[in-house]
Design a protein around this motif. Sequence first.
Motif, mmCIF file in Angstrom:
data_model
loop_
_atom_site.group_PDB
_atom_site.id
_atom_site.type_symbol
_atom_site.label_atom_id
_atom_site.label_comp_id
_atom_site.label_asym_id
_atom_site.label_seq_id
_atom_site.Cartn_x
_atom_site.Cartn_y
_atom_site.Cartn_z
ATOM 1 N N THR A 122 27.319 116.125 -33.493
ATOM 2 C CA THR A 122 26.370 115.007 -33.403
ATOM 3 C C THR A 122 25.305 115.213 -32.328
ATOM 4 O OG1 THR A 122 27.786 113.767 -31.861
ATOM 5 C CG2 THR A 122 28.062 113.305 -34.236
ATOM 6 N N HIS A 123 25.673 115.836 -31.186
ATOM 7 C CA HIS A 123 24.675 116.083 -30.136
ATOM 8 C C HIS A 123 25.208 117.065 -29.108
ATOM 9 C CE1 HIS A 123 27.056 112.824 -28.280
ATOM 10 N NE2 HIS A 123 26.553 113.175 -27.114
ATOM 11 N N GLY A 124 24.313 117.477 -28.193
ATOM 12 C CA GLY A 124 24.599 118.617 -27.335
ATOM 13 C C GLY A 124 25.476 118.397 -26.117
ATOM 14 N N GLY A 141 28.614 118.059 -23.590
ATOM 15 C CA GLY A 141 29.793 118.915 -23.554
ATOM 16 C C GLY A 141 31.044 118.337 -24.172
ATOM 17 N N ASP A 142 31.136 117.022 -24.320
ATOM 18 C CA ASP A 142 32.343 116.466 -24.951
ATOM 19 C C ASP A 142 32.189 116.350 -26.471
ATOM 20 O OD1 ASP A 142 30.456 114.434 -24.453
ATOM 21 O OD2 ASP A 142 31.978 112.865 -24.484
ATOM 22 N N HIS A 143 31.060 116.793 -26.994
ATOM 23 C CA HIS A 143 30.827 116.763 -28.454
ATOM 24 C C HIS A 143 30.519 118.159 -28.990
ATOM 25 C CE1 HIS A 143 30.564 112.299 -28.600
ATOM 26 N NE2 HIS A 143 30.323 112.506 -27.321
ATOM 27 N N ALA A 144 29.674 118.884 -28.282
ATOM 28 C CA ALA A 144 29.313 120.248 -28.681
ATOM 29 C C ALA A 144 30.086 121.221 -27.810
ATOM 30 C CB ALA A 144 27.811 120.461 -28.501
ATOM 31 N N GLY A 185 28.642 108.991 -33.158
ATOM 32 C CA GLY A 185 28.637 109.812 -31.935
ATOM 33 C C GLY A 185 28.412 108.921 -30.731
ATOM 34 N N ASP A 186 27.524 109.291 -29.828
ATOM 35 C CA ASP A 186 27.114 108.405 -28.731
ATOM 36 C C ASP A 186 25.752 107.838 -29.117
ATOM 37 O OD1 ASP A 186 29.345 109.151 -27.248
ATOM 38 O OD2 ASP A 186 28.253 110.643 -26.062
ATOM 39 N N TYR A 187 25.478 106.604 -28.733
ATOM 40 C CA TYR A 187 24.178 106.026 -29.087
ATOM 41 C C TYR A 187 23.760 104.945 -28.109
ATOM 42 C CZ TYR A 187 26.769 102.070 -31.162
ATOM 43 O OH TYR A 187 27.592 100.986 -31.367
ATOM 44 N N ASP A 233 22.457 106.118 -21.099
ATOM 45 C CA ASP A 233 22.159 106.592 -22.451
ATOM 46 C C ASP A 233 23.186 106.084 -23.457
ATOM 47 O OD1 ASP A 233 19.757 107.904 -22.033
ATOM 48 O OD2 ASP A 233 20.754 109.676 -21.246
ATOM 49 N N HIS A 234 24.056 105.183 -22.998
ATOM 50 C CA HIS A 234 25.038 104.575 -23.902
ATOM 51 C C HIS A 234 24.724 103.088 -24.095
ATOM 52 C CE1 HIS A 234 27.950 107.928 -23.935
ATOM 53 N NE2 HIS A 234 27.491 108.169 -22.726
ATOM 54 N N ALA A 235 25.066 102.588 -25.274
ATOM 55 C CA ALA A 235 24.892 101.171 -25.566
ATOM 56 C C ALA A 235 25.728 100.328 -24.601
ATOM 57 C CB ALA A 235 25.336 100.904 -27.004
ATOM 58 N N THR A 291 35.988 104.801 -31.042
ATOM 59 C CA THR A 291 36.512 106.101 -30.613
ATOM 60 C C THR A 291 36.824 106.253 -29.132
ATOM 61 O OG1 THR A 291 34.294 107.007 -30.349
ATOM 62 C CG2 THR A 291 35.395 107.380 -32.461
ATOM 63 N N HIS A 292 35.903 105.938 -28.238
ATOM 64 C CA HIS A 292 36.241 106.238 -26.840
ATOM 65 C C HIS A 292 35.584 105.257 -25.889
ATOM 66 C CE1 HIS A 292 32.617 108.541 -27.695
ATOM 67 N NE2 HIS A 292 32.381 108.741 -26.419
ATOM 68 N N GLY A 293 36.277 105.017 -24.793
ATOM 69 C CA GLY A 293 35.813 104.019 -23.832
ATOM 70 C C GLY A 293 36.780 102.853 -23.843
ATOM 71 N N ARG A 344 37.093 112.947 -25.016
ATOM 72 C CA ARG A 344 35.760 112.348 -25.031
ATOM 73 C C ARG A 344 35.448 111.676 -23.693
ATOM 74 N NH1 ARG A 344 34.382 112.062 -30.448
ATOM 75 N NH2 ARG A 344 34.557 114.250 -30.940
ATOM 76 N N GLY A 345 34.175 111.377 -23.517
ATOM 77 C CA GLY A 345 33.776 110.652 -22.323
ATOM 78 C C GLY A 345 33.536 111.550 -21.130
ATOM 79 N N GLU A 346 33.462 112.851 -21.387
ATOM 80 C CA GLU A 346 33.154 113.777 -20.294
ATOM 81 C C GLU A 346 31.924 114.551 -20.696
ATOM 82 O OE1 GLU A 346 36.693 116.074 -19.565
ATOM 83 O OE2 GLU A 346 37.884 114.317 -20.039
ATOM 84 N N ASP A 347 30.843 113.812 -20.925
ATOM 85 C CA ASP A 347 29.670 114.401 -21.547
ATOM 86 C C ASP A 347 29.112 115.604 -20.811
ATOM 87 O OD1 ASP A 347 29.771 112.797 -23.655
ATOM 88 O OD2 ASP A 347 27.979 111.642 -23.233
ATOM 89 N N GLU A 348 29.263 115.618 -19.524
ATOM 90 C CA GLU A 348 28.796 116.774 -18.770
ATOM 91 C C GLU A 348 29.982 117.268 -17.966
ATOM 92 O OE1 GLU A 348 25.666 118.102 -18.837
ATOM 93 O OE2 GLU A 348 25.073 116.634 -20.322
HETATM 94 ZN ZN LIG Z 1 30.209 111.415 -25.382
#
Ligand SMILES: [Zn+2]
Length: 347
Positions: free
Chosen positions: A35-37, A39-42, A114-116, A281-283, A303-305, A329-333
């Motif tokens: 879904t996006h770049g 680190g917890d998705h790609a 994904g994340d939005y 960057d999250h809702a 999914t997460h949170g 999840r939740g460790e985007d970087e």
């Molecule tokens: Zn994420």
Amino acid sequence: MKPESWLKVTSRGLYCEPGDFYIDPHRPVGRAVVTHGHGDHARPGNRAVLATPATLAIMRKRFGNDAGSALDELPYGETRSIGGVGVTFRPAGHVLGSAQAVLEWQGCRIVVSGDYKRRPDPTCAPFEVVPCDVFITEATFGLPVFRHPPDSEEIAKLLTAQAQFPERAVLVGAYALGKAQRVIALLRQAGYERPIWIHGALQGLCDLYRDFGVELGELRPATGAAKKDLAGEIVLAPPGSLTDRWSRRLPDPITAMASGWMRVRARARQRGAELPLIISDHADWDELTMTIREVAAPEVWVTHGNEEALVHYARTIGLRGRALALIGRGEDEQEAPGGEETQEAEA
Ligand SMILES: [Zn+2]
Ligand SMILES: [Zn+2]
């Protein structure tokens, strides 16, 4: 046919059985839809990867040859059939290239968002509402206490600090993918025209955003600049650099941090942020619940949170709500190693 009979939660992530692919798998697989770049998705090491052109460019930049052996670009709005399952990407409004994966099989449509986020972001395409049978949503800020203020207020705080202290630098901690470019673009929107100084770790992704047509204005490398040249200037760096040796090159810096978690005072203190900027960057809660209402899917998977509160909300408005226990999840970087910090990454 029940949606959970063809889209399943497995130890590697969400698995679409008839298409034999995973969405944002957290371990290497044969075929991944990403879904996006972040680190917890790609992740590196998948064989075939289907993603938007920008997401694939981000993955190539981060992982080199490990981005995948067969990279397949799918622009927003086009459909690819994988084993009879239609896959279409729609913008998620999260970071450059971020997509909701719309899956269609035998008359059933599932949207994996994904994340939005829902508020305008000059660095990426806005979230599109896609009516569906099942909507899969994140819940990073899925509690009613989380309501993000307008970005313009937060940027105004940053500009006030910059104007008030001409002899000091304002050092802003921002994650390398998405947040850094958004803070820069928001500063430009607010009329800030001076050069913005950046840590070397942000250069590559800022260049990539520019290649995709995002205007960032003049950026200068902060590393190697003379201390006196940074007085009265805004400097961006990854969050980990706020308190490390790197920041000593700056004249008496005021440390700021741009993250949705800056709402939580203890987190701001822990980060060493004198100037917490709530830019996410999250809702937030209102955006999450508005989205669930607008998408109008009879069934919502979270999914997460903070899954439970959002599942509960879905049930109170008459929807079927289900918490998915997705791991990793939740460790985007991943630049903040260990402990509490990883949970707030890229928020
Ligand atoms: Zn994420
Ligand atoms: Zn993300």
